[in-house]
Structures are given as C-alpha cells and as structure tokens.
Design a protein around this motif. Structure first.
Motif, PDB file in Angstrom:
ATOM      1  N   ALA A 160     -32.201  22.861  78.902  1.00 35.36           N
ATOM      2  CA  ALA A 160     -31.249  23.922  78.566  1.00 35.36           C
ATOM      3  C   ALA A 160     -31.708  25.288  79.076  1.00 35.36           C
ATOM      4  CB  ALA A 160     -31.046  23.977  77.055  1.00 35.36           C
ATOM      5  N   ARG A 161     -32.983  25.590  78.927  1.00 37.26           N
ATOM      6  CA  ARG A 161     -33.502  26.899  79.329  1.00 37.26           C
ATOM      7  C   ARG A 161     -33.646  27.035  80.831  1.00 37.26           C
ATOM      8  NH1 ARG A 161     -38.941  27.281  76.219  1.00 37.26           N
ATOM      9  NH2 ARG A 161     -39.340  28.877  77.791  1.00 37.26           N
ATOM     10  N   GLY A 162     -33.960  25.920  81.503  1.00 36.14           N
ATOM     11  CA  GLY A 162     -34.190  25.975  82.938  1.00 36.14           C
ATOM     12  C   GLY A 162     -35.493  26.672  83.276  1.00 36.14           C
ATOM     13  N   PRO A 163     -35.862  26.694  84.555  1.00 33.63           N
ATOM     14  CA  PRO A 163     -37.133  27.300  84.956  1.00 33.63           C
ATOM     15  C   PRO A 163     -37.192  28.796  84.693  1.00 33.63           C
ATOM     16  CG  PRO A 163     -35.814  26.723  86.883  1.00 33.63           C
ATOM     17  CD  PRO A 163     -35.153  26.098  85.695  1.00 33.63           C
ATOM     18  N   GLY A 165     -36.152  30.209  81.941  1.00 36.95           N
ATOM     19  CA  GLY A 165     -36.310  30.450  80.521  1.00 36.95           C
ATOM     20  C   GLY A 165     -35.159  31.238  79.922  1.00 36.95           C
ATOM     21  N   TYR A 166     -33.931  30.924  80.337  1.00 37.72           N
ATOM     22  CA  TYR A 166     -32.756  31.670  79.900  1.00 37.72           C
ATOM     23  C   TYR A 166     -32.523  31.581  78.386  1.00 37.72           C
ATOM     24  CZ  TYR A 166     -30.961  32.268  84.697  1.00 37.72           C
ATOM     25  OH  TYR A 166     -30.765  32.626  86.006  1.00 37.72           O
ATOM     26  N   ALA A 167     -31.935  32.640  77.837  1.00 36.36           N
ATOM     27  CA  ALA A 167     -31.559  32.661  76.428  1.00 36.36           C
ATOM     28  C   ALA A 167     -30.357  31.764  76.157  1.00 36.36           C
ATOM     29  CB  ALA A 167     -31.245  34.088  75.979  1.00 36.36           C
ATOM     30  N   TYR A 168     -29.484  31.649  77.149  1.00 36.76           N
ATOM     31  CA  TYR A 168     -28.350  30.726  77.117  1.00 36.76           C
ATOM     32  C   TYR A 168     -28.463  29.852  78.369  1.00 36.76           C
ATOM     33  CZ  TYR A 168     -26.442  33.882  73.603  1.00 36.76           C
ATOM     34  OH  TYR A 168     -26.276  34.643  72.476  1.00 36.76           O
ATOM     35  N   PRO A 169     -27.844  28.701  78.393  1.00 40.04           N
ATOM     36  CA  PRO A 169     -28.008  27.836  79.558  1.00 40.04           C
ATOM     37  C   PRO A 169     -27.681  28.511  80.882  1.00 40.04           C
ATOM     38  CG  PRO A 169     -27.027  26.593  77.763  1.00 40.04           C
ATOM     39  CD  PRO A 169     -27.077  28.026  77.310  1.00 40.04           C
ATOM     40  N   SER A 255     -25.724  24.768  82.745  1.00 45.62           N
ATOM     41  CA  SER A 255     -27.142  25.106  82.799  1.00 45.62           C
ATOM     42  C   SER A 255     -27.631  25.145  84.250  1.00 45.62           C
ATOM     43  CB  SER A 255     -27.957  24.068  82.024  1.00 45.62           C
ATOM     44  OG  SER A 255     -27.991  22.839  82.744  1.00 45.62           O
ATOM     45  N   HIS A 256     -28.851  25.588  84.427  1.00 44.24           N
ATOM     46  CA  HIS A 256     -29.460  25.635  85.754  1.00 44.24           C
ATOM     47  C   HIS A 256     -29.415  24.268  86.430  1.00 44.24           C
ATOM     48  CE1 HIS A 256     -32.478  26.492  88.888  1.00 44.24           C
ATOM     49  NE2 HIS A 256     -32.998  25.321  88.568  1.00 44.24           N
ATOM     50  N   TYR A 257     -29.623  23.212  85.656  1.00 45.98           N
ATOM     51  CA  TYR A 257     -29.668  21.867  86.233  1.00 45.98           C
ATOM     52  C   TYR A 257     -28.293  21.217  86.329  1.00 45.98           C
ATOM     53  CZ  TYR A 257     -34.704  22.284  85.612  1.00 45.98           C
ATOM     54  OH  TYR A 257     -36.005  22.704  85.678  1.00 45.98           O
ATOM     55  N   ALA A 263     -24.729  24.692  75.024  1.00 47.46           N
ATOM     56  CA  ALA A 263     -24.498  25.700  73.988  1.00 47.46           C
ATOM     57  C   ALA A 263     -23.134  25.408  73.389  1.00 47.46           C
ATOM     58  CB  ALA A 263     -24.530  27.117  74.568  1.00 47.46           C
ATOM     59  N   GLY A 264     -23.092  25.164  72.075  1.00 49.35           N
ATOM     60  CA  GLY A 264     -21.825  24.956  71.402  1.00 49.35           C
ATOM     61  C   GLY A 264     -21.217  23.582  71.593  1.00 49.35           C
ATOM     62  N   ASN A 265     -19.990  23.457  71.128  1.00 46.20           N
ATOM     63  CA  ASN A 265     -19.197  22.226  71.125  1.00 46.20           C
ATOM     64  C   ASN A 265     -19.729  21.238  70.091  1.00 46.20           C
ATOM     65  OD1 ASN A 265     -16.797  21.156  72.048  1.00 46.20           O
ATOM     66  ND2 ASN A 265     -17.716  20.032  73.743  1.00 46.20           N
ATOM     67  N   ALA A 266     -20.936  20.691  70.296  1.00 44.65           N
ATOM     68  CA  ALA A 266     -21.536  19.811  69.292  1.00 44.65           C
ATOM     69  C   ALA A 266     -23.056  19.946  69.349  1.00 44.65           C
ATOM     70  CB  ALA A 266     -21.144  18.358  69.535  1.00 44.65           C
ATOM     71  N   PHE A 267     -23.681  20.073  68.180  1.00 48.24           N
ATOM     72  CA  PHE A 267     -25.127  19.918  68.111  1.00 48.24           C
ATOM     73  C   PHE A 267     -25.471  18.552  68.709  1.00 48.24           C
ATOM     74  CE2 PHE A 267     -25.590  23.101  64.565  1.00 48.24           C
ATOM     75  CZ  PHE A 267     -26.684  23.781  65.076  1.00 48.24           C
ATOM     76  N   GLU A 268     -26.700  18.412  69.200  1.00 53.49           N
ATOM     77  CA  GLU A 268     -27.097  17.155  69.824  1.00 53.49           C
ATOM     78  C   GLU A 268     -28.354  16.602  69.164  1.00 53.49           C
ATOM     79  OE1 GLU A 268     -27.310  17.739  74.048  1.00 53.49           O
ATOM     80  OE2 GLU A 268     -25.405  18.834  74.076  1.00 53.49           O
TER      81      GLU A 268
END
Length: 328
Positions: A160-163, A165-169, A255-257, A263-268
């Motif tokens: 989710a953070r990517g290389p 280190g984002y706060a959001y994807p 996300s980066h990948y 982020a959102g929609n459903a917890f995983e």
C-alpha cells in the motif's frame, strides 16, 4: 523476480480477479464527481486484466507506526517477492467458491445464496478470516506451484505504501473536496456515504455534515448513541451489505504497484495476529485488518493506520479481503 504465474491459470482459477471489475467499469464513466453516489470509471482491459501485481522483497521493511499509531513501528522484514491481488475479492468470485465447495458461509446480505445483482463486482463482506483462508486454500489446490493466502500485515502495508512510503496509496495528500452537495474523492470512505445520505434525505442535514476537505461530522457518537449510524437509512445501507463500490471504481486511488481500493471500500483481513488498540476489540488478540472501509474516517484509510482488528471467526459489514500468491 519470479516469473508471473501462468496468466490463463490465474484468470480462470483465481476467479478472474480484475476481469469482472474491468467489464463493469467499462460500462460506465465519470469524472470522479457525484451528488453523493460513488464514482465509476473506465479502464483498459488489456492493461488491467492481470489479476495479481508483483511486489519486490523488502528486507528492511518497518511499519510506519506502532499499533497505537505513535512514532515509528517495529521492523518486519519481507524476505521474498510476492504477488498481491490487484483488486479485493468480489461477491461474484466468492460465490464461485461457495458453490464449488460448500465450505464458506454465505454472507448475510445475500439472498437465496446469491449476492445482490448490483453488487456482484463489489468486495465481498461478512466473510470471516477463517472463510477467507478457506477461499485461499481452494485456489491453492487449483494453481500448481503457488500458495495463495492472506497477506501478512507487513506485506499489506508494504504494497500500500510503495517504495515512496506514501501516506495514501497514491501519494501524501488525500485530495478530497466537498462543495454544493458534490464530493470528489480518490477513495470510498464515510464522506462518500455521507454525501449519498444527504442527497437521499435532506432532513439528515440536522445531524450530518461534510467539511470542504471531506471530514464528516455527526457520523456517530458512541457515548450518546446518536448520529447517522443510528438512522433508518444507515440500517438499510448496512443490511444491503454496506455502501461499497465496484472494485476498481477509483482509478486515481491506485497504489504505486497498481492495486485498487487499498484505501477505503472494505477493510482487508491479514494473517497477522495483533493486540488491537482501537475499536470494540481494543485489548483483545485479533487478526489485523487494514485499509479502512466505506464506514471509516479518512484517518483510518491511511496506509500507516494500525491497531484495527477483528475476531477471525466473525463476519463484518466493513471487512473483506484480497489474496497474496507466493512461489512454493
């Protein structure tokens, strides 16, 4: 890097993760603005049909925060490359598992063993971690040479953070705005649901409001047991499986990948056990859930947000899952 798992095998046996979503998205389009209804999107099938995306190993990985969301988190080395679902597992995909094995519990918002027709491509909810594991085992048995499983909490956050280190994807800014009854957002969270509620029932403005930056007031007051969550409209939304959107409906939230809806929609669900620091489960040993949901505040949807967990035997109207595959 490992060679990508056989595409035909995964498209057929991993329940075509992404294919149904792409088909649904191609049938609609939007500029990301709505009068409360979640945005749709259009995508290119050729670019998005691969069901899994590769994430490289990260031996130096450490969580961005601890379980109380304070300061730096603990080191959690990721020694091997892994493949993670581009999309959350959908109702339609989970139905194939239920029909083919009779192992998984049928989500309570389904009718006569089938999901609502308008939610086939939405993330499946009310699925316990135990049922999610059974789904993964079903896929593992069908895909030679690969193990399909839930991600660890570290693998989830790393993807989710990517290389960067984002706060959001997608970056460090949420980028949400609300004006004149219309919301613009890169992800589906409680402001999107609140915008829909206000557009549906103007009387809710007496208890529910949305700030210009997408912050929600009047969602719930746990002490007084008041707020939108105690209204008839919320009960109707919840009974229908929550205010989810079709997976992949927010292309600007990738996300980066290349993963959607991290982020959102459903917890995983993740496979990691934690002692929860937030919510009704605080102080209990539970399985970590990550990413926030349609019900969550924007803060809960940040890539670094931790401490949420659920009993692995329970099903919840905000929790779904995505899969990881690793070479045996």
């Amino acid at each position: 890097m490992h060679k990508v798992p056989d595409r035909r095998t995964f498209l057929a046996m991993v329940a075509g993760i992404g294919v149904a979503a792409v088909a649904a998205c191609e049938s609609s389009s939007s500029d990301g603005k709505s009068n409360g209804a979640p945005a749709g999107t259009s995508t290119t099938a050729a670019a998005e049909s691969q069901p899994l995306v590769e994430v490289p190993a990260s031996p130096s990985f450490a969580f961005a925060t601890d379980l109380s969301n304070r300061g730096g988190g603990e080191a959690a080395p990721i020694e091997d490359d892994y493949w993670i679902g581009r999309y959350q597992v959908t109702n339609a995909q989970y139905k194939e598992f239920v029909d083919g094995t009779a192992r998984g519990a049928v989500p309570k918002y389904w009718t006569d063993g089938a999901p609502p027709a308008d939610k086939r491509d939405h993330p499946v909810l009310f699925v316990s971690a135990q049922d999610a594991v059974a789904y993964c085992e079903w896929l593992t048995a069908a895909v030679g040479g690969w193990t399909v499983r839930l991600p660890t909490e570290a693998e989830w956050e790393n993807a989710a953070r990517g290389p960067q280190g984002y706060a959001y994807p997608w970056g460090d800014e949420a980028g949400t705005s609300y004006a004149s009854g219309k919301i613009t957002s890169k992800y589906n969270y409680n402001a999107v649901c609140a915008a829909y509620a206000l557009a549906t029932d103007a009387s809710l403005a007496s208890i529910l409001s949305i700030g210009a930056d997408g912050g929600v007031q009047g969602w719930i007051d746990h002490d007084s047991r008041t707020g939108f969550v105690y209204t008839d409209l919320y009960a109707k939304i919840s009974a229908a499986g929550g205010y989810t959107t079709a997976v992949g409906s927010y292309p600007d939230g990738r996300s980066h990948y290349g993963c959607y809806d991290m982020a959102g929609n459903a917890f995983e669900w993740t496979s990691s056990l934690i002692t929860a620091s937030n919510g009704a489960e605080a102080g209990k040993q539970v399985h970590a859930v990550r990413g926030g949901s349609w019900y969550s505040t924007g803060r809960s949807c940040r890539t670094s947000y931790r401490g949420e967990g659920r009993d692995p035997g329970g099903g919840y109207n905000t929790v779904g899952f995505r899969v990881v595959a690793t070479k045996r």
